[in-house]
Motif scaffolding. Sequence first.
Motif, mmCIF file in Angstrom:
data_model
loop_
_atom_site.group_PDB
_atom_site.id
_atom_site.type_symbol
_atom_site.label_atom_id
_atom_site.label_comp_id
_atom_site.label_asym_id
_atom_site.label_seq_id
_atom_site.Cartn_x
_atom_site.Cartn_y
_atom_site.Cartn_z
ATOM 1 N N MET A 133 0.842 -1.196 0.000
ATOM 2 C CA MET A 133 0.000 0.000 0.000
ATOM 3 C C MET A 133 0.877 1.245 0.000
ATOM 4 N N GLU A 134 0.663 2.073 -0.996
ATOM 5 C CA GLU A 134 1.371 3.355 -1.039
ATOM 6 C C GLU A 134 0.612 4.315 -0.115
ATOM 7 N N CYS A 135 1.317 4.929 0.849
ATOM 8 C CA CYS A 135 0.631 5.753 1.853
ATOM 9 C C CYS A 135 1.262 7.127 1.986
ATOM 10 N N GLU A 136 0.398 8.116 2.292
ATOM 11 C CA GLU A 136 0.915 9.439 2.658
ATOM 12 C C GLU A 136 0.485 9.722 4.090
ATOM 13 N N LEU A 137 1.389 10.364 4.829
ATOM 14 C CA LEU A 137 1.135 10.646 6.240
ATOM 15 C C LEU A 137 -0.057 11.589 6.395
ATOM 16 N N MET A 138 -1.014 11.200 7.264
ATOM 17 C CA MET A 138 -2.108 12.116 7.612
ATOM 18 C C MET A 138 -1.760 12.834 8.913
ATOM 19 N N GLN A 139 -1.310 12.050 9.892
ATOM 20 C CA GLN A 139 -1.105 12.605 11.229
ATOM 21 C C GLN A 139 -0.277 11.628 12.064
ATOM 22 N N ILE A 140 0.554 12.161 12.955
ATOM 23 C CA ILE A 140 1.171 11.288 13.952
ATOM 24 C C ILE A 140 0.600 11.691 15.308
ATOM 25 N N VAL A 141 -0.125 10.763 15.925
ATOM 26 C CA VAL A 141 -0.702 11.043 17.244
ATOM 27 C C VAL A 141 0.369 10.701 18.281
ATOM 28 N N ASP A 142 0.780 11.717 19.029
ATOM 29 C CA ASP A 142 1.798 11.538 20.042
ATOM 30 C C ASP A 142 1.238 10.701 21.174
ATOM 31 N N LEU A 143 1.897 9.575 21.499
ATOM 32 C CA LEU A 143 1.407 8.729 22.600
ATOM 33 C C LEU A 143 2.396 8.778 23.760
ATOM 34 N N GLY A 144 2.871 9.958 24.067
ATOM 35 C CA GLY A 144 3.852 10.094 25.147
ATOM 36 C C GLY A 144 5.259 10.019 24.597
ATOM 37 N N LEU A 145 6.240 9.868 25.528
ATOM 38 C CA LEU A 145 7.645 9.905 25.116
ATOM 39 C C LEU A 145 8.058 8.649 24.351
ATOM 40 N N GLN A 146 7.345 7.540 24.599
ATOM 41 C CA GLN A 146 7.789 6.250 24.065
ATOM 42 C C GLN A 146 7.201 5.877 22.717
ATOM 43 N N SER A 147 6.012 6.417 22.391
ATOM 44 C CA SER A 147 5.336 5.900 21.202
ATOM 45 C C SER A 147 4.624 6.967 20.394
ATOM 46 N N GLY A 148 4.347 6.615 19.148
ATOM 47 C CA GLY A 148 3.550 7.486 18.289
ATOM 48 C C GLY A 148 2.685 6.628 17.385
ATOM 49 N N LEU A 149 1.459 7.087 17.163
ATOM 50 C CA LEU A 149 0.551 6.362 16.256
ATOM 51 C C LEU A 149 0.556 7.082 14.911
ATOM 52 N N VAL A 150 1.085 6.412 13.913
ATOM 53 C CA VAL A 150 1.165 6.983 12.558
ATOM 54 C C VAL A 150 -0.119 6.642 11.814
ATOM 55 N N LEU A 151 -0.826 7.666 11.361
ATOM 56 C CA LEU A 151 -2.024 7.436 10.551
ATOM 57 C C LEU A 151 -1.703 7.816 9.117
ATOM 58 N N GLY A 152 -1.973 6.885 8.201
ATOM 59 C CA GLY A 152 -1.640 7.144 6.801
ATOM 60 C C GLY A 152 -2.823 6.900 5.890
ATOM 61 N N ARG A 153 -2.897 7.725 4.872
ATOM 62 C CA ARG A 153 -3.950 7.546 3.870
ATOM 63 C C ARG A 153 -3.405 6.663 2.748
ATOM 64 N N VAL A 154 -4.172 5.619 2.396
ATOM 65 C CA VAL A 154 -3.723 4.710 1.344
ATOM 66 C C VAL A 154 -4.062 5.327 -0.009
ATOM 67 N N LEU A 155 -3.027 5.550 -0.814
ATOM 68 C CA LEU A 155 -3.222 6.178 -2.130
ATOM 69 C C LEU A 155 -3.397 5.146 -3.233
ATOM 70 N N ALA A 156 -2.767 3.997 -3.059
ATOM 71 C CA ALA A 156 -2.868 2.934 -4.076
ATOM 72 C C ALA A 156 -2.446 1.625 -3.453
ATOM 73 N N MET A 157 -2.973 0.532 -4.021
ATOM 74 C CA MET A 157 -2.631 -0.793 -3.516
ATOM 75 C C MET A 157 -2.167 -1.667 -4.680
ATOM 76 N N HIS A 158 -1.068 -2.370 -4.463
ATOM 77 C CA HIS A 158 -0.578 -3.347 -5.452
ATOM 78 C C HIS A 158 -0.887 -4.727 -4.906
ATOM 79 N N ILE A 159 -1.556 -5.560 -5.710
ATOM 80 C CA ILE A 159 -1.873 -6.927 -5.287
ATOM 81 C C ILE A 159 -1.352 -7.886 -6.346
ATOM 82 N N ARG A 160 -0.667 -8.936 -5.872
ATOM 83 C CA ARG A 160 -0.107 -9.933 -6.802
ATOM 84 C C ARG A 160 -1.199 -10.420 -7.767
ATOM 85 N N ASP A 161 -0.881 -10.440 -9.070
ATOM 86 C CA ASP A 161 -1.873 -10.778 -10.098
ATOM 87 C C ASP A 161 -2.652 -12.057 -9.800
#
Length: 216
Positions: A133-161
């Motif tokens: 899945m080709e993705c572009e960043l929508m937002q990174i939700v800060d989950l404190g000092l240790q973690s972050g939740l990356v939200l990405g919008r899927v622009l295109a999907m490649h699936i094996r024929d």
Amino acid sequence: MLFDFAAMPARERYKLLVSTVVPRPIAWIVSQDRQGHLNAAPFSFFNAFAGDPPVVGIGISSHEPGRPKDTRRNIRETGQFVVNLVSQEMAEAMNVTAIEFEPGVNELAEAGLTTATCVHVDLPRIAESPVSMECELMQIVDLGLQSGLVLGRVLAMHIRDEAVIDPAKYYIDTPGLKLIGRMHGSGWYARTSDLFEMPRIPRANWKLRGNTASAT
Ligand SMILES: Cc1cc2nc3c(=O)[nH]c(=O)nc-3n(C[C@H](O)[C@H](O)[C@H](O)COP(=O)(O)O)c2cc1C
């Protein structure tokens, strides 16, 4: 048995979460730093969260507080990433890319993987992966000092024929993808081959079966 998270060390809370929220799909992410060094690593705090817009999310922790893993840093810097899904055949290569190499090491080369081109992002995908899945960043939700939740919008999907049954109807041979999921501990995985079918029940059928509790 009750486990009160407020009274537990972070490591033990993590253990309970990953031992019970299973199986988790694996996002095998390709990203790139500002200098153009490619990076690949697997992440199982991963799922799809919306169809419209098509959104995937990945929880990416830090090596130490304030020093995010390379993938999160790269995505923040470039705004782009590719989520590749992992099939049974790719399990060992995926595991190689999870080694915590120093920044700048190309895990794809270390694992002997090849790449293929993308159309919307300036990054390659993993050619051996059955779905990317080709993705572009929508937002990174800060989950404190240790973690972050990356939200990405899927622009295109490649699936094996071979896994596309009917492209006009978007029918996919999901079992044929042979995707794996992550289970408990640091080394257990699940195959997606033990399936059963259970159609949804229309409300009228439920009532015809003589179930009256919902009618009161
Ligand atoms: C199957 C699997 C799933 C993983 N899931 C996660 C995850 O959800 N979040 C995370 O921060 N690290 C996860 N890791 C560890 C990262 O892959 C590992 O730290 C990797 O070296 C990070 O690479 P990077 O620094 O190049 O981004 C996982 C490892 C494996 C093998």
